[in-house]
Design an enzyme around this catalytic site. Structure first.
Site, PDB file in Angstrom:
ATOM      1  N   ASP A 362       0.753  -1.056   0.096  1.00 56.47           N
ATOM      2  CA  ASP A 362       0.057   0.281  -0.022  1.00 56.47           C
ATOM      3  C   ASP A 362       0.809   1.361  -0.051  1.00 56.47           C
ATOM      4  OD1 ASP A 362       0.990   0.329   2.394  1.00 56.47           O
ATOM      5  OD2 ASP A 362      -1.034   0.148   3.229  1.00 56.47           O
ATOM      6  N   ILE A 363      -0.030   2.187  -0.133  1.00 56.28           N
ATOM      7  CA  ILE A 363       0.833   3.657  -0.483  1.00 56.28           C
ATOM      8  C   ILE A 363       1.294   4.322   1.138  1.00 56.28           C
ATOM      9  CG2 ILE A 363       0.958   5.887  -1.355  1.00 56.28           C
ATOM     10  CD1 ILE A 363      -0.869   4.812  -3.615  1.00 56.28           C
ATOM     11  N   GLU A 405      -5.870   2.006  -0.890  1.00 59.64           N
ATOM     12  CA  GLU A 405      -4.619   2.329  -1.831  1.00 59.64           C
ATOM     13  C   GLU A 405      -3.833   1.081  -1.386  1.00 59.64           C
ATOM     14  OE1 GLU A 405      -4.238   3.282   2.920  1.00 59.64           O
ATOM     15  OE2 GLU A 405      -5.620   3.379   1.249  1.00 59.64           O
TER      16      GLU A 405
END
Length: 818
Positions: A362-363, A405
Site C-alpha cells: 500500500d501507499i 490504496e
C-alpha cells in the site's frame, strides 16, 4: 420514348431520294438560287417603260407625266423615275430623286437602281433611270427555292408514307402471326419474347409488356436496348443464345421499368432454327421473381442484423466481463478478478516446482496525502502507482487493486527470492518515479504458498501481516512473512487498540483541561474579565441554541468563554485602572485581540474558536477599520453571536467608573445598532430568548458539592461528541459507557438517565439517521455545560494560587508567553 414506324422511316428515305436530285441541280447551278431572276424581271419592266416613253417623247412631253404616274401605280415596287437627255436636259424626275440615286454615270445597273438607254439612229439619245423598292425576304431566289423544296418534301412524305403503310402492312410480324398463336402466348403467366437473329423483338406477350410498364410498341426494338442489369455482371442470356448458339437457363436479370420500379426475372433463352437449321433467332422466357427477391433480401438483412446483434451482444458481454474485473479508477484488475486468478493458480499448484507468490503493498501515508492535497491528487497518485506496478511486474505476475490504496501482485511458479526481488523493484521504482511532487513511497509484504497456507485467503493474510511489519518498522521497505512476524503483528495490534482507546480524545481539537486552565489563568489575572467571559459564553449559547448544530454549541461556548483571553498579557496598570483609558492605553488594550489568537492557536488547533476571536469585532455593515475583514453573512455566525453577547454584557455590567445600564436600555441600544454593528436576525433572536444563566436545580439533586468530578464528565463528554462527529457507532457506545460511569460516580442520576436514552437511540441508529440523536445529545451537552459553568464559577469565587493550580505547568507556560 417516341419511335417512328418503319413504314414512315422508309417514306422519309424515298422523300430524300426524290428531293435529292433537285438539290444537286441547284448546287450545280442548273437552278438559280440568287437575285438574277428578279433583276431580269425588273429590267423587262424598264424596257416596257422605255418604249412607252420613247413614243411619248416623239409626240411631245405633254402626256409624259400622266403616263409615268400611271406606270408607277401599276408597279408598286417602282418608287421613282427620271428621264434625262444626253445633254443633261431632264424631261421628268420624281421628287427627291437626286437624293436617293446612288448609281454612278458608268456603273452597271443594280437590283434596286436600273438605267435603261433610249436609242435614236443607233445612238444613245436619252436614259430612263428608275429606283425600285428593296426586295422582300421571300422574294429572294434562295428562299423561293427552299420553299419549293419544302412543299415537295411534305407532299412526298405524306403520299409515300400512306402508300408504304398500306402496302407493307402485310409484312408486320404481329400481323403475320395468327391471332390464335398470340392468344396462346398471352395466356402464359410469364413473359415470352421472340427475337430475330439480330436480337430485335419480333413478338412479345402481354405479360412481358406489363412488366416493362411502357406504352410504346416493342416490335423492332433490340431487347438489349432496355436498361437490364445482369447479376454478377454476366452476359445477357439472349446474347448467349444468339451469338454463342447455346441454351441458357436460370439466369437472374434485373430491369428498372418506365415507372422506376426494379423487377427481378429468372430468364431462359433457347435458339430458333429455320428450315435449313440456321439460327433464325431465339425465344426468351421471363419469370418474375421480384416478390421472392424482396423476401430473400429481407431475410438476408434480418440474418445480417441478427448476426450483428449477436456479435454486439458478445462484445458487450466481453466488455461487461472486462468492466466487472477491472477497477474503474486505475484500470487494474479488482479484488474479484484477483481471487479468480489466484483460485486458478492454486488449482494447478501441485504441478509446479516453485510456489505461488503474493505481494501485498500500500501507499505510505496515503490518507494524509488525501487530506492535505485533496482527493483529485490522491486519485492521480493511484493511477501513476498502478502504471509503475504494471510496468515493473510485466508478464511476471498478475496486478490487482486490493482495495483503497492497497494493491496485490501474484506470481505462480515463482521462488520466494524472486518474489522479494519483484517487491524491491516495485518499492525502488515508486520511490524514484513518484518522488515529485508528493514524495510517495510504498511498503510491501511478501508470502509464498510454500510457507504452509491452506488457501488463497490465508496466503493473502500472511502477505498482509508482512506488510504490517514493514509499516511498523518504518515504512518504505519490503518484509517477508515469518512465524515471528505473525506473532508480533497480533501483539502490536492489541497494543495499538489499547492506545487508541485511551488517546482517541487527543484528536479532538478542544480539550476541556486546556479551557479550564486558560480560564483559571484569566481569573488569576482579572476576575471581572473572567466572569464577563462566563456570562458572554452563557448568552452566546442562549442565542445559538436552535441556530447552530448541537455539537457546535460546545465550540460556541468555549469561544465566548475565551474571547478575552488575550487580556492575560495586558499590564495591570491598564487592566485594573479605574476610570477611562488614554489613547495610548487603548492601543495597548486593543492588542489583546492578536495576543489571544496566538494563545488559542498555541493551546489547541480549532479554527472556529480562532475565527471568533479574530472577527467578533467586525461590523455587519462592512464599515470596518480593516477593509479585508468580512461583513454581513460572510462573518462566521459564531463571531456574530459572540459580538452581540459581548456588547450586551458590557452594557449591563457595573464598572468601577460607571454603573451598568438596565436590560431595557441595553436592548434599545442593540436595536439601534441592528444592521450596522450587529446581525439584525440574531438581535431579534436574542431579544426573544431568555437572557442570562440560571442553574437548574433538577440536575443537581443529591449533589452536595461540585468538585473535580465535573472535569471528568466534561472530558468524557468531549469524547462522546467526537465519536458523534466521526459517525463511529462502536466508539460512541464505548464513550457513552465511560460517561455514564463518571456521572454515576458523581451521583447524578438525572444525567445518567439522559446518557442511557442516548445510548439506546445510538444502538437503534447504528447505520441509520444520526441526525435523530441530536436532540438528546443537545440536552446532554446543556446539562454538562451547566455543571461546567457552575464549576468555573466555583473556581472563580476562590483566590487562586498559581502554584497550587492543577494545571500549573500549562498556566506557567501561557502566562510566561504573554
Amino acid at each position: 420514348m417516341f419511335r417512328i414506324k418503319v413504314t414512315y422511316k422508309m417514306a422519309l428515305v424515298l422523300v430524300a431520294l426524290s428531293v435529292g436530285p433537285l438539290l444537286v441541280a441547284a448546287l450545280l447551278g442548273f437552278i438559280p438560287l440568287n437575285d438574277d431572276v428578279l433583276l431580269s424581271e425588273r429590267q423587262k419592266t424598264m424596257e416596257q417603260l422605255s418604249v412607252s416613253c420613247t413614243q411619248l417623247l416623239e409626240g411631245g412631253t405633254a402626256r409624259l407625266d400622266a403616263k409615268i404616274r400611271t406606270f408607277l401605280e401599276a408597279n408598286p415596287t417602282l418608287k421613282k423615275v427620271r428621264i434625262t437627255r444626253f445633254d443633261g436636259l431632264q424631261f421628268y424626275a420624281s421628287p427627291d430623286f437626286d437624293s436617293e440615286w446612288k448609281l454612278g454615270p458608268e456603273a452597271p445597273s443594280t437590283l434596286n437602281e436600273i438605267r435603261t438607254p433610249i436609242l435614236r439612229q443607233g445612238k444613245v439619245w436619252a436614259a430612263v433611270e428608275t429606283i425600285f423598292e428593296p426586295p422582300k425576304w421571300y422574294d429572294r431566289g434562295l428562299v423561293r427555292f427552299l420553299g419549293m423544296v419544302g412543299v415537295i418534301t411534305v407532299m412526298n412524305a405524306l403520299s409515300f408514307g400512306m402508300f408504304l403503310n398500306r402496302s407493307l402492312s402485310v409484312l408486320e410480324p404481329n400481323s403475320a402471326v395468327p391471332r390464335r398463336v398470340r392468344n396462346t402466348l398471352d395466356t402464359i403467366v410469364g413473359g415470352v419474347v421472340v427475337l430475330d437473329a439480330k436480337g430485335r423483338i419480333m413478338m412479345a406477350n402481354e405479360s412481358f409488356t406489363r412488366s416493362l410498364a411502357s406504352e410504346e410498341k416493342l416490335t423492332g426494338r433490340r431487347l438489349s436496348d432496355y436498361p437490364w442489369r445482369m447479376a454478377d455482371d454476366a452476359k445477357a442470356p439472349w446474347d448467349i443464345a444468339i451469338h454463342d448458339n447455346l441454351r441458357c437457363e436460370g439466369a437472374k436479370v434485373f430491369l428498372r421499368n418506365a415507372q422506376g420500379i426494379e423487377r427481378c426475372f429468372v430468364v431462359n433463352a433457347t435458339t430458333v432454327q429455320d428450315a435449313q437449321d440456321r439460327m433464325a433467332g431465339c425465344m426468351v422466357s421471363f419469370e418474375d421473381i421480384s416478390i421472392l427477391e424482396e423476401q430473400r433480401k429481407d431475410l438476408v438483412l434480418a440474418m445480417t442484423e441478427l448476426a450483428s446483434s449477436k456479435e454486439e451482444v458478445r462484445q458487450q458481454n466481453i466488455r461487461l466481463q472486462e468492466l466487472a474485473s477491472r477497477d474503474a479508477l486505475t484500470g487494474a484488475y479488482n479484488r474479484r478478478a484477483l481471487y479468480n486468478q489466484m483460485d486458478s493458480m492454486w488449482s494447478s499448484l501441485n504441478e509446479q516446482p516453485a510456489g505461488l507468490i503474493a505481494i501485498l503493498m500500500d501507499i505510505d501515508y496515503f490518507k494524509k496525502l488525501n487530506d492535505k492535497h485533496g482527493h483529485a491528487a490522491g486519485d492521480a497518485v493511484l493511477k501513476d502507482f498502478t502504471k509503475i506496478l504494471q510496468t515493473v511486474v510485466g508478464e511476471r505476475g498478475f496486478v490487482a487493486r486490493y482495495g483503497g490504496e492497497e494493491f496485490c501482485v501474484v506470481a505462480e511458479n515463482t521462488r520466494i527470492e524472486v518474489g522479494m526481488q519483484i517487491a524491491e523493484e516495485i518499492r525502488a521504482a515508486v520511490q524514484k518515479e513518484l518522488s515529485v511532487p508528493y514524495s510517495v513511497t510504498t511498503s510491501c509484504g511478501v508470502s509464498s504458498s510454500l510457507f504452509g497456507p491452506d488457501s488463497t485467503a490465508k496466503l493473502i493474510e500472511q502477505a498482509d501481516k508482512a506488510l504490517y511489519a514493514a509499516k511498523q518498522s518504518g515504512r518504505n521497505r519490503v518484509k517477508e512473512w515469518s512465524l515471528e512476524i505473525d506473532g508480533l503483528e497480533e501483539k502490536n495490534k492489541q497494543q495499538a487498540m489499547a492506545i487508541q482507546d485511551l488517546t482517541i480524545i487527543d484528536r479532538h481539537p478542544i480539550s476541556y483541561h486546556a479551557v479550564l486552565s486558560l480560564h483559571a489563568a484569566l481569573v488569576y489575572r482579572h476576575a471581572d474579565t473572567a466572569f464577563h467571559s462566563q456570562r458572554v459564553a452563557e448568552i452566546a449559547v442562549t442565542i445559538g441554541r436552535g441556530i447552530v448544530p448541537a455539537n457546535e454549541l460546545y465550540t460556541l461556548e468555549i469561544a465566548g468563554l475565551l474571547h478575552d483571553i488575550g487580556k492575560i498579557g495586558v499590564p495591570d496598570a491598564i487592566l485594573t485602572k479605574p476610570g477611562s483609558l488614554t489613547e495610548d492605553e487603548w492601543k495597548q488594550m486593543e492588542a489583546h485581540g492578536p495576543m489571544g489568537i496566538s494563545i488559542i492557536e498555541t493551546a489547541f488547533e480549532c479554527k472556529p474558536v480562532s475565527d471568533v476571536m479574530r472577527y467578533h469585532h467586525c461590523r455587519y455593515d462592512g464599515k470596518n477599520a480593516d477593509p479585508t475583514w468580512p461583513s454581513g453573512k460572510d462573518i462566521p455566525i459564531a463571531a456574530r453571536i459572540v459580538s452581540i453577547a459581548d456588547a450586551y454584557d458590557a452594557m449591563v455590567s457595573d464598572r468601577c467608573y460607571r454603573k451598568g445600564r438596565s436590560h431595557e436600555e441595553a436592548i434599545a441600544e442593540l436595536k439601534r445598532c441592528s444592521g450596522a454593528q450587529f446581525d439584525p436576525d440574531l438581535v431579534d433572536k436574542f431579544i426573544q430568548s431568555k437572557v442570562g444563566w440560571r442553574l437548574d436545580s433538577r440536575y443537581l439533586l443529591g449533589v452536595s458539592d461540585i468538585d473535580s468530578n465535573v472535569i471528568n464528565i466534561g472530558y468524557n463528554l468531549e469524547r462522546v461528541i467526537h465519536s458523534f462527529e466521526i459517525r463511529d457507532p462502536n466508539s460512541m457506545k464505548l464513550r457513552l459507557g465511560i460517561l455514564r460511569a463518571s456521572v454515576v460516580q458523581a451521583d447524578m442520576p438525572h444525567i445518567a438517565f439522559i446518557v442511557d436514552e442516548l445510548a439506546k437511540d445510538s444502538e437503534r441508529n447504528t447505520i441509520g439517521d444520526w441526525g435523530s440523536l441530536l436532540p438528546i445529545l443537545q440536552d446532554l451537552i446543556d446539562v454538562c455545560a451547566t455543571l461546567q459553568r457552575a464549576h468555573l464559577r466555583q473556581v472563580g469565587a476562590k483566590p487562586i494560587n498559581i502554584d497550587d493550580c492543577a494545571s500549573q505547568e500549562f498556566l506557567r507556560d501561557f502566562i510566561g508567553k504573554t
